[in-house]
Scaffold this motif. Structure first.
Motif, PDB file in Angstrom:
ATOM      1  N   ARG A   1     -27.845  25.674   0.713  1.00 15.11           N
ATOM      2  CA  ARG A   1     -27.418  26.005   2.072  1.00 15.11           C
ATOM      3  C   ARG A   1     -26.531  24.939   2.703  1.00 15.11           C
ATOM      4  N   ASN A   2     -26.677  23.691   2.290  1.00 18.32           N
ATOM      5  CA  ASN A   2     -25.870  22.613   2.864  1.00 18.32           C
ATOM      6  C   ASN A   2     -24.546  22.412   2.115  1.00 18.32           C
ATOM      7  N   ASN A   3     -24.108  23.421   1.363  1.00 18.36           N
ATOM      8  CA  ASN A   3     -22.846  23.437   0.610  1.00 18.36           C
ATOM      9  C   ASN A   3     -22.839  22.508  -0.603  1.00 18.36           C
ATOM     10  N   GLU A   4     -23.983  22.032  -1.023  1.00 24.46           N
ATOM     11  CA  GLU A   4     -24.060  21.258  -2.255  1.00 24.46           C
ATOM     12  C   GLU A   4     -24.155  22.203  -3.445  1.00 24.46           C
ATOM     13  N   CYS A   5     -23.700  21.722  -4.578  1.00 25.62           N
ATOM     14  CA  CYS A   5     -23.842  22.455  -5.826  1.00 25.62           C
ATOM     15  C   CYS A   5     -24.435  21.500  -6.855  1.00 25.62           C
ATOM     16  N   ILE A   6     -25.503  21.938  -7.498  1.00 25.05           N
ATOM     17  CA  ILE A   6     -26.152  21.141  -8.534  1.00 25.05           C
ATOM     18  C   ILE A   6     -25.917  21.832  -9.864  1.00 25.05           C
ATOM     19  N   LYS A   7     -25.453  21.060 -10.845  1.00 25.39           N
ATOM     20  CA  LYS A   7     -25.136  21.605 -12.156  1.00 25.39           C
ATOM     21  C   LYS A   7     -26.121  21.047 -13.171  1.00 25.39           C
ATOM     22  N   LEU A   8     -26.803  21.936 -13.889  1.00 29.60           N
ATOM     23  CA  LEU A   8     -27.796  21.555 -14.882  1.00 29.60           C
ATOM     24  C   LEU A   8     -27.358  22.115 -16.234  1.00 29.60           C
ATOM     25  N   ASN A   9     -27.089  21.229 -17.177  1.00 27.77           N
ATOM     26  CA  ASN A   9     -26.606  21.630 -18.504  1.00 27.77           C
ATOM     27  C   ASN A   9     -27.754  21.591 -19.499  1.00 27.77           C
ATOM     28  N   PHE A  10     -28.112  22.751 -20.039  1.00 25.80           N
ATOM     29  CA  PHE A  10     -29.263  22.899 -20.921  1.00 25.80           C
ATOM     30  C   PHE A  10     -28.842  23.001 -22.375  1.00 25.80           C
ATOM     31  N   ILE A  11     -29.705  22.493 -23.259  1.00 27.96           N
ATOM     32  CA  ILE A  11     -29.546  22.671 -24.703  1.00 27.96           C
ATOM     33  C   ILE A  11     -30.663  23.597 -25.143  1.00 27.96           C
ATOM     34  N   GLY A  12     -30.326  24.647 -25.843  1.00 21.80           N
ATOM     35  CA  GLY A  12     -31.345  25.585 -26.301  1.00 21.80           C
ATOM     36  C   GLY A  12     -31.474  26.771 -25.370  1.00 21.80           C
ATOM     37  N   GLU A  13     -32.531  27.533 -25.591  1.00 21.53           N
ATOM     38  CA  GLU A  13     -32.726  28.785 -24.857  1.00 21.53           C
ATOM     39  C   GLU A  13     -33.958  28.724 -23.968  1.00 21.53           C
ATOM     40  N   ASP A  14     -34.089  27.649 -23.216  1.00 21.96           N
ATOM     41  CA  ASP A  14     -35.288  27.443 -22.412  1.00 21.96           C
ATOM     42  C   ASP A  14     -35.155  27.903 -20.971  1.00 21.96           C
ATOM     43  N   LEU A  15     -34.142  28.671 -20.652  1.00 21.44           N
ATOM     44  CA  LEU A  15     -33.911  29.061 -19.261  1.00 21.44           C
ATOM     45  C   LEU A  15     -34.727  30.271 -18.805  1.00 21.44           C
ATOM     46  N   LYS A  16     -35.480  30.885 -19.708  1.00 22.37           N
ATOM     47  CA  LYS A  16     -36.166  32.131 -19.361  1.00 22.37           C
ATOM     48  C   LYS A  16     -37.119  31.981 -18.172  1.00 22.37           C
ATOM     49  N   GLU A  17     -37.904  30.906 -18.144  1.00 18.34           N
ATOM     50  CA  GLU A  17     -38.848  30.719 -17.040  1.00 18.34           C
ATOM     51  C   GLU A  17     -38.129  30.458 -15.724  1.00 18.34           C
ATOM     52  N   ILE A  18     -37.026  29.732 -15.782  1.00 12.36           N
ATOM     53  CA  ILE A  18     -36.251  29.470 -14.571  1.00 12.36           C
ATOM     54  C   ILE A  18     -35.634  30.766 -14.056  1.00 12.36           C
ATOM     55  N   ILE A  19     -35.117  31.581 -14.950  1.00 10.92           N
ATOM     56  CA  ILE A  19     -34.522  32.852 -14.547  1.00 10.92           C
ATOM     57  C   ILE A  19     -35.580  33.735 -13.877  1.00 10.92           C
ATOM     58  N   LYS A  20     -36.799  33.748 -14.424  1.00  7.68           N
ATOM     59  CA  LYS A  20     -37.882  34.530 -13.802  1.00  7.68           C
ATOM     60  C   LYS A  20     -38.161  34.037 -12.385  1.00  7.68           C
ATOM     61  N   THR A  21     -38.219  32.721 -12.219  1.00  6.25           N
ATOM     62  CA  THR A  21     -38.505  32.147 -10.910  1.00  6.25           C
ATOM     63  C   THR A  21     -37.406  32.507  -9.912  1.00  6.25           C
ATOM     64  N   LEU A  22     -36.152  32.303 -10.312  1.00  5.21           N
ATOM     65  CA  LEU A  22     -35.034  32.589  -9.407  1.00  5.21           C
ATOM     66  C   LEU A  22     -34.913  34.086  -9.132  1.00  5.21           C
ATOM     67  N   SER A  23     -35.161  34.920 -10.139  1.00  2.32           N
ATOM     68  CA  SER A  23     -35.103  36.371  -9.933  1.00  2.32           C
ATOM     69  C   SER A  23     -36.162  36.822  -8.939  1.00  2.32           C
ATOM     70  N   ALA A  24     -37.361  36.268  -9.076  1.00  2.00           N
ATOM     71  CA  ALA A  24     -38.434  36.623  -8.142  1.00  2.00           C
ATOM     72  C   ALA A  24     -38.074  36.201  -6.719  1.00  2.00           C
ATOM     73  N   LEU A  25     -37.466  35.051  -6.589  1.00  2.00           N
ATOM     74  CA  LEU A  25     -37.045  34.565  -5.272  1.00  2.00           C
ATOM     75  C   LEU A  25     -36.063  35.536  -4.629  1.00  2.00           C
ATOM     76  N   TYR A  26     -35.112  36.014  -5.402  1.00  2.00           N
ATOM     77  CA  TYR A  26     -34.084  36.877  -4.844  1.00  2.00           C
ATOM     78  C   TYR A  26     -34.497  38.349  -4.796  1.00  2.00           C
ATOM     79  N   ASN A  27     -35.636  38.680  -5.362  1.00  2.61           N
ATOM     80  CA  ASN A  27     -36.167  40.029  -5.231  1.00  2.61           C
ATOM     81  C   ASN A  27     -37.206  40.125  -4.136  1.00  2.61           C
ATOM     82  N   GLY A  28     -37.273  39.086  -3.284  1.00  2.00           N
ATOM     83  CA  GLY A  28     -38.132  39.139  -2.117  1.00  2.00           C
ATOM     84  C   GLY A  28     -39.560  38.678  -2.328  1.00  2.00           C
ATOM     85  N   LEU A  29     -39.872  38.076  -3.461  1.00  2.00           N
ATOM     86  CA  LEU A  29     -41.237  37.586  -3.680  1.00  2.00           C
ATOM     87  C   LEU A  29     -41.398  36.185  -3.188  1.00  2.00           C
TER      88      LEU A  29
END
Length: 119
Positions: free
Chosen positions: A91-119
């Motif tokens: 919200r404060n116009n910052e952008c954070i960039k996180l560079n991942f190795i491997g396929e470990d983003l699934k749990e983060i995607i679930k968390t962010l998806s739930a946030l944006y689906n109103g949970l």
């Protein structure tokens, strides 16, 4: 809003005990969902926050605690077959960039998806 203020490279999923030692001042009252260790910092997701540590010049470590409600947008980009990039716009116009190795983003995607689906 494209300016990147913080970058953590080479993040790999690690055991939560490693993350707890980094974020020990928070570990007594926060339950960590998933933790990652990178070349120049660490990050973990909780149920309501993102905790980041950045290794700075001279051995200093900077900590950031970002409530998930401050994240207004995110994107995931495949850099190549083994690397992915997660960008979090705040919200404060910052952008954070996180560079991942491997396929470990699934749990983060679930968390962010739930946030944006109103949970």
């Amino acid at each position: 809003m494209e300016e990147v203020n913080y970058v953590i490279d080479g993040l790999k999923k690690v055991d939560n005990n490693i993350v707890k030692s980094t974020f020990s001042k928070f570990s007594s009252w926060i339950r960590f969902k998933v933790g990652y260790k990178g070349l120049n910092g660490q990050m973990t997701f909780t149920y309501s926050q993102v905790l980041l540590s950045f290794n700075r010049a001279g051995g200093a470590v900077e900590y950031r605690v970002i409530p998930l409600k401050q994240v207004i947008s995110y994107s995931i980009t495949e850099i190549d077959s083994q690397k992915s990039q997660l960008k979090l716009w705040l919200r404060n116009n910052e952008c954070i960039k996180l560079n991942f190795i491997g396929e470990d983003l699934k749990e983060i995607i679930k968390t962010l998806s739930a946030l944006y689906n109103g949970l």
